[in-house]
Design a protein around this motif. Sequence first.
Motif, PDB file in Angstrom:
ATOM      1  N   PHE A   4       0.816  -1.208   0.000  1.00 57.67           N
ATOM      2  CA  PHE A   4       0.000   0.000   0.000  1.00 57.67           C
ATOM      3  C   PHE A   4       0.854   1.264   0.000  1.00 57.67           C
ATOM      4  CE2 PHE A   4      -3.921  -2.149   2.085  1.00 57.67           C
ATOM      5  CZ  PHE A   4      -4.209  -2.720   0.851  1.00 57.67           C
ATOM      6  N   THR A   5       2.019   1.241   0.581  1.00 58.17           N
ATOM      7  CA  THR A   5       2.846   2.465   0.691  1.00 58.17           C
ATOM      8  C   THR A   5       3.998   2.506  -0.307  1.00 58.17           C
ATOM      9  OG1 THR A   5       4.265   1.446   2.391  1.00 58.17           O
ATOM     10  CG2 THR A   5       2.295   2.667   3.140  1.00 58.17           C
ATOM     11  N   ALA A   6       4.272   1.347  -0.936  1.00 60.62           N
ATOM     12  CA  ALA A   6       5.450   1.278  -1.815  1.00 60.62           C
ATOM     13  C   ALA A   6       5.339   2.268  -2.966  1.00 60.62           C
ATOM     14  CB  ALA A   6       5.630  -0.144  -2.337  1.00 60.62           C
ATOM     15  N   ASN A   7       4.176   2.375  -3.568  1.00 62.08           N
ATOM     16  CA  ASN A   7       4.026   3.257  -4.733  1.00 62.08           C
ATOM     17  C   ASN A   7       4.270   4.720  -4.347  1.00 62.08           C
ATOM     18  OD1 ASN A   7       3.285   3.515  -7.603  1.00 62.08           O
ATOM     19  ND2 ASN A   7       1.574   4.733  -6.793  1.00 62.08           N
ATOM     20  N   ASP A   8       3.698   5.137  -3.201  1.00 61.71           N
ATOM     21  CA  ASP A   8       3.911   6.516  -2.754  1.00 61.71           C
ATOM     22  C   ASP A   8       5.380   6.766  -2.431  1.00 61.71           C
ATOM     23  OD1 ASP A   8       1.250   7.086  -3.039  1.00 61.71           O
ATOM     24  OD2 ASP A   8       0.750   6.682  -0.938  1.00 61.71           O
ATOM     25  N   ARG A   9       6.006   5.763  -1.753  1.00 67.40           N
ATOM     26  CA  ARG A   9       7.422   5.939  -1.430  1.00 67.40           C
ATOM     27  C   ARG A   9       8.304   5.938  -2.679  1.00 67.40           C
ATOM     28  NH1 ARG A   9       9.274   1.607   2.114  1.00 67.40           N
ATOM     29  NH2 ARG A   9       7.401   0.432   1.604  1.00 67.40           N
ATOM     30  N   ARG A  10       7.899   5.128  -3.674  1.00 62.33           N
ATOM     31  CA  ARG A  10       8.648   5.130  -4.934  1.00 62.33           C
ATOM     32  C   ARG A  10       8.550   6.491  -5.627  1.00 62.33           C
ATOM     33  NH1 ARG A  10       7.174   4.464 -10.149  1.00 62.33           N
ATOM     34  NH2 ARG A  10       5.057   3.885  -9.528  1.00 62.33           N
ATOM     35  N   ILE A  11       7.351   7.084  -5.644  1.00 65.51           N
ATOM     36  CA  ILE A  11       7.163   8.396  -6.271  1.00 65.51           C
ATOM     37  C   ILE A  11       7.987   9.451  -5.539  1.00 65.51           C
ATOM     38  CG2 ILE A  11       5.485  10.234  -6.683  1.00 65.51           C
ATOM     39  CD1 ILE A  11       3.427   8.069  -7.298  1.00 65.51           C
ATOM     40  N   ASP A  12       7.991   9.385  -4.191  1.00 66.20           N
ATOM     41  CA  ASP A  12       8.782  10.354  -3.420  1.00 66.20           C
ATOM     42  C   ASP A  12      10.266  10.210  -3.725  1.00 66.20           C
ATOM     43  OD1 ASP A  12       6.499  11.339  -2.263  1.00 66.20           O
ATOM     44  OD2 ASP A  12       6.679  10.142  -0.422  1.00 66.20           O
ATOM     45  N   ARG A  13      10.744   8.976  -3.832  1.00 70.29           N
ATOM     46  CA  ARG A  13      12.160   8.751  -4.130  1.00 70.29           C
ATOM     47  C   ARG A  13      12.490   9.219  -5.552  1.00 70.29           C
ATOM     48  NH1 ARG A  13      17.282   9.031  -2.851  1.00 70.29           N
ATOM     49  NH2 ARG A  13      18.572   7.488  -3.936  1.00 70.29           N
ATOM     50  N   GLU A  14      11.614   8.947  -6.494  1.00 67.21           N
ATOM     51  CA  GLU A  14      11.849   9.407  -7.866  1.00 67.21           C
ATOM     52  C   GLU A  14      11.863  10.931  -7.936  1.00 67.21           C
ATOM     53  OE1 GLU A  14       9.281   7.738 -10.755  1.00 67.21           O
ATOM     54  OE2 GLU A  14      10.237   5.753 -10.705  1.00 67.21           O
ATOM     55  N   LEU A  15      10.982  11.565  -7.167  1.00 65.76           N
ATOM     56  CA  LEU A  15      10.949  13.028  -7.149  1.00 65.76           C
ATOM     57  C   LEU A  15      12.255  13.578  -6.589  1.00 65.76           C
ATOM     58  CD1 LEU A  15       9.333  15.578  -7.665  1.00 65.76           C
ATOM     59  CD2 LEU A  15       8.325  15.337  -5.390  1.00 65.76           C
ATOM     60  N   GLU A  16      12.781  12.929  -5.564  1.00 63.67           N
ATOM     61  CA  GLU A  16      14.062  13.339  -4.991  1.00 63.67           C
ATOM     62  C   GLU A  16      15.183  13.225  -6.028  1.00 63.67           C
ATOM     63  OE1 GLU A  16      17.103  11.823  -1.450  1.00 63.67           O
ATOM     64  OE2 GLU A  16      14.993  11.205  -1.436  1.00 63.67           O
ATOM     65  N   LEU A  17      15.210  12.116  -6.757  1.00 65.86           N
ATOM     66  CA  LEU A  17      16.234  11.931  -7.795  1.00 65.86           C
ATOM     67  C   LEU A  17      16.037  12.920  -8.944  1.00 65.86           C
ATOM     68  CD1 LEU A  17      16.242   8.016  -7.920  1.00 65.86           C
ATOM     69  CD2 LEU A  17      17.985   9.496  -6.912  1.00 65.86           C
ATOM     70  N   PHE A  18      14.777  13.195  -9.274  1.00 67.93           N
ATOM     71  CA  PHE A  18      14.490  14.151 -10.357  1.00 67.93           C
ATOM     72  C   PHE A  18      15.005  15.546  -9.995  1.00 67.93           C
ATOM     73  CE2 PHE A  18      11.456  17.347 -12.037  1.00 67.93           C
ATOM     74  CZ  PHE A  18      11.770  17.238 -13.382  1.00 67.93           C
TER      75      PHE A  18
END
Length: 537
Positions: free
Chosen positions: A181-195
């Motif tokens: 349930f939280t993996a997708n949100d955490r993945r988006i947050d991590r991708e945003l950080e890398l972006f």
Amino acid sequence: PVTRGQVRDLLRQVPDLERLSARASAGRASPRDLGAIGRALDAMPELRARVASEPRLAPFADRLDPLPGLAAVLGRALVDDPPVSSREGGIIRRGYDPEVDRLAAISGGAKETLSAIELRERERTGIGSLKVRYNKVFGYFIEVTRTHLAKVPADYIRKQTIATGERFVTEELKRLEEEIFTANDRRIDRELELFEQLCEQVNAAGRQLRATAAAIGELDALAGLAEIAARQNYVRPRFHEDDDLALAIEEGRHPVVEQFSRELGESFVPNSIRLDCRERQILIVTGPNMAGKSTVMRQVALIQILAQAGSFVPAQSARLPLCDRVFTRVGASDDVSRGRSTFMVEMIETARILSGATRRSLVLLDEIGRGTSTFDGLAIAWAVAEHLHDAIGAKTLFATHYHELTDLSRVLPRVKNVHVAVKEWNDQVLFLRRLLDGAAERSYGIQVARLANLPESVLDRAKEVLVNLERAELDSENMPTFSQSKQRRAQVKQLGLFDPPPAVDALRDRLAKIDPEATAPLEALTLLAELKKLARE
């Protein structure tokens, strides 16, 4: 041609690098923008090598910085087709960041993970019908039928009783549910950080990107100008610094109208023109509406601008001076929000021209004085032409329907008359589009009105009024009379400012025939009455 084609093919792969780098510097870049910057940098080495092999283009090679470090990072980090928004996820390519890969595997591989747990639990418990399922109310759970409830392990936690059996959860399923349930949100947050890190790297290279973008822009403009010159048979203009600042164009063409004419299957009629500051400073251009006056005038300005921009020009030959500014007063528009009428806007534009033009300027005046009374407009147009001739000395093309302005050539030595030729046939006017020396005889306004399909009754009435106005024949109430025959209409000619009225010629001829010494008193009285009648006419 081969070099031009190869360069243009490579340039097609390069987006607007200047706009993209500006968006990145302002913090408004999207993942798709960074992807476009990466593609542009990927194309740079080949483009740089191609221009370096051509001596005339070699100076561009040093200005095309491929930024290999930034290009490599963007290529490794971003997916092939990044999304528009950074909040959507799916920005980072697999293999770039382990954490993103792990979270993506969890959110994207939940079905496979659950299938593996189900198979393992069947083997551990010996319950062949055991199923791992999910619903929105209870989340993930293990379902066991009543027949096999005795085989349920002690670490299963009862969650719900159903008609066919029981539902259970385990600590492992709880942790997995939370991760999924939280993996997708955490993945988006991590991708945003890398972006954001990628954006910082792009910003750090902003100066090099803008310099490269400027070089690409110049190269693209030159390649485009070269392509159109080759396709449309443009010629190289020649500049000079002679004292007369002569502008001489042989068989010039309007670069835009020529294209439209070709698309319509029509041939464009080229025209030659010469302007200088010694003999032909001001050309008074006359001719009917739609004959091509504006086209000729504008093509002169466009040829001058194209030449000074570094382009070949649409002409057979062009010998030009350097021009400091091109001034135009064309068209009719108002500014009602500021309370300015079309005439006021026209006068403001004219005032700017008279205050800013120099001897090196090129001035285009497409009608002056139309928005006021005939005499006021004519007076203003006349005075403007005199000022351009006497005080400024700028080369000028002055289109007008005030045929009285053609008399300027009699009193100002550097004013000449030219006109766009037409031919009358069966009460119709044929536009020949050819610019010739001399003034037009008429404006052919009624014939042009016929092309616009005005009613014949209106056109006939307009002809009658025109004849009377031109002859200044008024009735007792100072209104035009309409008794002229066709024969008299054919004899009508418009008078110039310096042409004496017909009555003056008649008086002069009659006085020349008088012999005062041989005239008796009674004859003198009769003669005086006759002269008075002529003067009245």
